[in-house]
Design a protein around this motif. Structure first.
Motif, PDB file in Angstrom:
ATOM      1  N   THR A  50       0.837  -1.201   0.000  1.00 44.00           N
ATOM      2  CA  THR A  50       0.000   0.000   0.000  1.00 44.00           C
ATOM      3  C   THR A  50       0.871   1.249   0.000  1.00 44.00           C
ATOM      4  N   ASP A  51       0.557   2.171  -0.881  1.00 42.90           N
ATOM      5  CA  ASP A  51       1.153   3.510  -0.876  1.00 42.90           C
ATOM      6  C   ASP A  51       0.145   4.437  -0.212  1.00 42.90           C
ATOM      7  N   GLN A  52       0.477   4.957   0.978  1.00 43.85           N
ATOM      8  CA  GLN A  52      -0.476   5.748   1.745  1.00 43.85           C
ATOM      9  C   GLN A  52      -0.904   7.025   1.026  1.00 43.85           C
ATOM     10  N   SER A  53      -0.135   7.480   0.066  1.00 43.01           N
ATOM     11  CA  SER A  53      -0.517   8.692  -0.661  1.00 43.01           C
ATOM     12  C   SER A  53      -1.499   8.413  -1.787  1.00 43.01           C
ATOM     13  N   ASN A  54      -1.800   7.148  -2.035  1.00 39.92           N
ATOM     14  CA  ASN A  54      -2.666   6.734  -3.146  1.00 39.92           C
ATOM     15  C   ASN A  54      -4.018   6.311  -2.587  1.00 39.92           C
ATOM     16  N   LEU A  55      -5.059   7.102  -2.854  1.00 40.00           N
ATOM     17  CA  LEU A  55      -6.372   6.821  -2.258  1.00 40.00           C
ATOM     18  C   LEU A  55      -6.965   5.508  -2.750  1.00 40.00           C
ATOM     19  N   GLN A  56      -6.688   5.136  -3.982  1.00 43.52           N
ATOM     20  CA  GLN A  56      -7.180   3.841  -4.477  1.00 43.52           C
ATOM     21  C   GLN A  56      -6.542   2.706  -3.679  1.00 43.52           C
ATOM     22  N   HIS A  57      -5.258   2.843  -3.353  1.00 43.16           N
ATOM     23  CA  HIS A  57      -4.588   1.829  -2.543  1.00 43.16           C
ATOM     24  C   HIS A  57      -5.240   1.722  -1.161  1.00 43.16           C
ATOM     25  N   ILE A  58      -5.608   2.860  -0.590  1.00 41.53           N
ATOM     26  CA  ILE A  58      -6.251   2.835   0.724  1.00 41.53           C
ATOM     27  C   ILE A  58      -7.601   2.137   0.642  1.00 41.53           C
ATOM     28  N   ASP A  59      -8.368   2.420  -0.416  1.00 44.74           N
ATOM     29  CA  ASP A  59      -9.650   1.734  -0.618  1.00 44.74           C
ATOM     30  C   ASP A  59      -9.442   0.222  -0.693  1.00 44.74           C
ATOM     31  N   GLU A  60      -8.443  -0.190  -1.457  1.00 45.77           N
ATOM     32  CA  GLU A  60      -8.156  -1.625  -1.604  1.00 45.77           C
ATOM     33  C   GLU A  60      -7.722  -2.230  -0.280  1.00 45.77           C
ATOM     34  N   LEU A  61      -6.977  -1.485   0.511  1.00 48.53           N
ATOM     35  CA  LEU A  61      -6.549  -1.956   1.828  1.00 48.53           C
ATOM     36  C   LEU A  61      -7.744  -2.209   2.735  1.00 48.53           C
ATOM     37  N   VAL A  62      -8.679  -1.261   2.756  1.00 46.24           N
ATOM     38  CA  VAL A  62      -9.864  -1.400   3.606  1.00 46.24           C
ATOM     39  C   VAL A  62     -10.670  -2.636   3.211  1.00 46.24           C
ATOM     40  N   VAL A  63     -10.858  -2.837   1.913  1.00 46.16           N
ATOM     41  CA  VAL A  63     -11.595  -4.013   1.435  1.00 46.16           C
ATOM     42  C   VAL A  63     -10.875  -5.292   1.852  1.00 46.16           C
ATOM     43  N   ASN A  64      -9.550  -5.293   1.705  1.00 51.49           N
ATOM     44  CA  ASN A  64      -8.762  -6.472   2.053  1.00 51.49           C
ATOM     45  C   ASN A  64      -8.842  -6.777   3.546  1.00 51.49           C
ATOM     46  N   VAL A  65      -8.690  -5.755   4.372  1.00 51.01           N
ATOM     47  CA  VAL A  65      -8.739  -5.955   5.818  1.00 51.01           C
ATOM     48  C   VAL A  65     -10.102  -6.479   6.248  1.00 51.01           C
ATOM     49  N   HIS A  66     -11.145  -5.844   5.753  1.00 56.13           N
ATOM     50  CA  HIS A  66     -12.497  -6.257   6.142  1.00 56.13           C
ATOM     51  C   HIS A  66     -12.788  -7.686   5.690  1.00 56.13           C
ATOM     52  N   GLY A  67     -12.306  -8.033   4.495  1.00 58.54           N
ATOM     53  CA  GLY A  67     -12.569  -9.359   3.970  1.00 58.54           C
ATOM     54  C   GLY A  67     -11.802 -10.469   4.654  1.00 58.54           C
ATOM     55  N   THR A  68     -10.609 -10.155   5.144  1.00 59.23           N
ATOM     56  CA  THR A  68      -9.757 -11.198   5.729  1.00 59.23           C
ATOM     57  C   THR A  68      -9.765 -11.212   7.255  1.00 59.23           C
ATOM     58  N   LEU A  69      -9.907 -10.058   7.868  1.00 57.31           N
ATOM     59  CA  LEU A  69      -9.807  -9.977   9.325  1.00 57.31           C
ATOM     60  C   LEU A  69     -11.075  -9.473  10.007  1.00 57.31           C
ATOM     61  N   GLY A  70     -11.982  -8.872   9.234  1.00 60.37           N
ATOM     62  CA  GLY A  70     -13.197  -8.320   9.837  1.00 60.37           C
ATOM     63  C   GLY A  70     -12.982  -6.896  10.301  1.00 60.37           C
ATOM     64  N   LYS A  71     -13.709  -6.504  11.319  1.00 60.69           N
ATOM     65  CA  LYS A  71     -13.613  -5.125  11.809  1.00 60.69           C
ATOM     66  C   LYS A  71     -12.327  -4.921  12.619  1.00 60.69           C
TER      67      LYS A  71
END
Length: 247
Positions: free
Chosen positions: A57-78
């Motif tokens: 993840t590149d923290q300056s890239n908003l698309q990367h942040i969106d993808e991170l959130v989806v990944n975290v929620h899908g694999t680890l939950g809240k």
């Protein structure tokens, strides 16, 4: 039983330095941890060593942040703990700071931190802890640090407002503000070795305890602030881990 058993912890910029030490601390206390970074080899190495999940993840890239959130929620939950730690630094006088350096520091340190906070809000558990990494420079007027200090000071103010806005959900927001700390980032300041050593010597002369901090000092403070059994009444705070430099 670890203090963070069954807790989900996300740490941005977790492949080295303070982020790495903090991931290690939370893992040792039983948490499920995910770290991010934008250097693929370093991130994989850290993930393997720590036994934690990772997401490029590149923290300056908003698309990367969106993808991170989806990944975290899908694999680890809240998420129970969000440590927004990723950052960059360049040190140069105002008259020789480039637009590229300015944009990089503002985009990563402030814009990236802001939108990481915003985009994680829907998947934070009520009662979660958010910790931002700022800097001891927020209390100083150190030459050659104008943009870096300003970007970190912006985070400090953001954290206070977030603490008020998120209080109805019992989400606590604090900052840790390290002073001079031995980390890998120091090798990335764009200085030659002699200049870097000169800067260290000059900085240490201003530290009452006359020593550098270590990443583990910050990691333990982040874990403390994230522990609802001991820090449930702490929000909107700034915690300087700087050997007294800000005094």
């Amino acid at each position: 039983m670890g203090k963070f058993n069954n807790k989900v912890v996300v740490i941005t910029g977790g492949n080295s330095g303070i982020g790495y030490a903090t991931a290690k601390e939370f893992k040792a206390q039983g948490a499920s941890v995910l770290i991010t970074g934008k250097r693929e080899d370093a991130l994989k190495k850290a993930s393997d060593e720590l036994g934690v999940q990772a997401k490029l993840t590149d923290q300056s890239n908003l698309q990367h942040i969106d993808e991170l959130v989806v990944n975290v929620h899908g694999t680890l939950g809240k998420v129970d703990v969000l440590f927004i730690n990723a950052g960059v630094a360049f040190f140069a006088p105002i008259d020789s700071t480039s637009e590229a350096q300015f944009d990089t520091m503002v985009n990563v340190n402030f814009k990236g931190a802001f939108f990481t906070l915003q985009k994680f809000l829907p998947i934070l558990n009520d009662g979660a802890s958010i910790v931002f990494l700022t800097s001891g420079n927020t209390a100083l007027a150190m030459e050659s640090s104008s943009v870096y200090s300003a970007s970190k000071s912006a985070i400090s103010h953001l954290a206070k407002i977030a603490a008020k806005e998120l209080a109805p959900r019992q989400i606590r927001v604090n900052t840790v503000n390290p002073g001079p700390t031995e980390t890998e980032m120091q090798s990335k300041f764009g200085m030659d070795e002699a200049t870097l050593m000169g800067m260290k010597t000059q900085i240490l002369s201003q530290v009452p305890l006359r020593k550098m901090g270590v990443a583990e000092d910050v990691a333990k403070m982040v874990a403390y602030l994230s522990d609802n059994t001991v820090a449930s009444f702490i929000t909107g705070g700034e915690f300087f881990i700087d050997g007294g430099m800000a005094l």
